[in-house]
Design a protein around this motif. Structure first.
Motif, PDB file in Angstrom:
ATOM      1  N   SER A   1      -4.204   2.916  -3.609  1.00  0.00           N
ATOM      2  CA  SER A   1      -3.405   3.659  -2.638  1.00  0.00           C
ATOM      3  C   SER A   1      -3.732   3.179  -1.228  1.00  0.00           C
ATOM      4  CB  SER A   1      -3.695   5.160  -2.764  1.00  0.00           C
ATOM      5  OG  SER A   1      -5.070   5.416  -2.535  1.00  0.00           O
ATOM      6  N   GLY A   2      -2.984   3.663  -0.273  1.00  0.00           N
ATOM      7  CA  GLY A   2      -3.252   3.307   1.111  1.00  0.00           C
ATOM      8  C   GLY A   2      -2.291   2.257   1.640  1.00  0.00           C
ATOM      9  N   ASP A   3      -2.460   1.960   2.903  1.00  0.00           N
ATOM     10  CA  ASP A   3      -1.512   1.096   3.614  1.00  0.00           C
ATOM     11  C   ASP A   3      -2.195  -0.139   4.196  1.00  0.00           C
ATOM     12  OD1 ASP A   3       1.217   0.828   4.366  1.00  0.00           O
ATOM     13  OD2 ASP A   3       0.689   1.387   6.432  1.00  0.00           O
ATOM     14  N   ALA A   4      -3.423  -0.431   3.737  1.00  0.00           N
ATOM     15  CA  ALA A   4      -4.192  -1.510   4.351  1.00  0.00           C
ATOM     16  C   ALA A   4      -3.487  -2.854   4.226  1.00  0.00           C
ATOM     17  CB  ALA A   4      -5.584  -1.585   3.739  1.00  0.00           C
ATOM     18  N   HIS A   5      -2.835  -3.116   3.093  1.00  0.00           N
ATOM     19  CA  HIS A   5      -2.198  -4.416   2.900  1.00  0.00           C
ATOM     20  C   HIS A   5      -1.043  -4.610   3.874  1.00  0.00           C
ATOM     21  CE1 HIS A   5      -0.097  -1.507   0.437  1.00  0.00           C
ATOM     22  NE2 HIS A   5       0.915  -2.340   0.215  1.00  0.00           N
TER      23      HIS A   5
END
Length: 293
Positions: free
Chosen positions: A51-55
């Motif tokens: 999950s998350g938006d780091a990429h």
């Protein structure tokens, strides 16, 4: 997109995106790059997606620097980018120095130029303080902007520090202070890249002017002069800033350069006072050609 809004796009993650794209021949689809940066994994025997938006933020940060460009669904690597980490750091430094007011990343070195000027009056320890972002906003923020429209805040402070460490303008001390502005590494690199004569005593003012062109946020640099005028801060070209003075003394002690002063000559530049170092003013600077860290 900018380095201060895509806060999860750390220098290491951006470098990973660069290396992945280079390994694919300089071009990779958006979905494939995101998959490399945010791979699926197995948990309790079941496939899972991180999950998350780091990429996305990593690609956004890389794009804001012009390292990657999206063309017809594929990210294309700027042909000038190196996958060598030191060269990558130099490239990021150069891109930030070349940015203009219209570029959201311009704030990165604006902040450092202001810090260098403020440090001449109050030292550098406060740069690690929790209210540093408030001081930056007070100096460089837009007074006509509405509430919540800060240019620099505590959320942006951490990524700003990471990028300053990458490009050799700060170090992390193993003390309670932690972040510490220091330009010794970057000055060492830029002295070599300036292609100044080696082994020949050069007028100190000439060397300072050459470095000011390569490090515009410090002494004799156009960005430092602009910030000084905007913020009403002293900027005396006859006296070397605290940050630059420390770096020159460090490189002198390391044998990378030789700082020379003579009592019977004119043309000195005065370093910021340091009662514990023998060199207080400089007439000539000689580069030894030794650039190892």
């Amino acid at each position: 997109m900018s380095l201060l809004t895509d806060t999860q796009g750390t220098p290491e993650r951006v470098w990973s995106a660069v290396c992945i794209t280079a390994a694919e021949g300089g071009k990779i689809s958006r979905d494939d790059l995101w998959a490399w940066l945010n791979p699926d994994f197995i948990q309790s025997g079941q496939p899972r997606q991180a999950s998350g938006d780091a990429h996305r933020q990593t690609v956004g940060a890389a794009s804001s620097l012009g390292l990657l460009t999206l063309e017809a669904g594929q990210y294309v690597l700027d042909g000038q980018v190196s996958t060598d980490y030191s060269a990558y750091a130099d490239d990021v430094h150069d891109r930030l120095c070349a940015s203009g007011r219209e570029d959201p990343n311009f704030l990165m070195l604006e902040t450092y130029a202001w810090l260098g000027l403020a440090a001449d009056a109050r030292g550098t320890e406060w740069a690690a303080a929790s209210d540093f972002a408030d001081h930056v906003e007070e100096a460089l923020g837009d007074p006509t902007a509405g509430d919540g429209a800060r240019r620099f805040n505590s959320t942006k402070q951490a990524p700003w520090r990471r990028w300053m460490r990458l490009i050799g303008l700060a170090v992390e001390l193993p003390t309670r202070l932690g972040f510490h502005p220091n330009v010794t590494h970057r000055l060492r690199v830029e002295l070599e890249r300036a292609e100044l004569p080696v082994g020949t005593p050069l007028p100190a003012a000439e060397v300072m002017t050459a470095i000011g062109r390569r490090m515009p946020y410090l002494d004799r640099g156009t960005l430092r002069a602009d910030i000084a005028a905007r913020c009403g801060l002293a900027n005396d070209p006859a006296r070397v800033s605290r940050l630059m003075s420390t770096a020159l003394r460090d490189l002198h002690d390391d044998g990378v350069i030789e700082l020379v002063s003579r009592g019977d000559a004119t043309g000195y530049v005065d370093l910021s006072p340091d009662p514990f170092h023998p060199v207080q003013s400089v007439l000539t600077i000689t580069l030894s050609g030794r650039q190892d860290d």
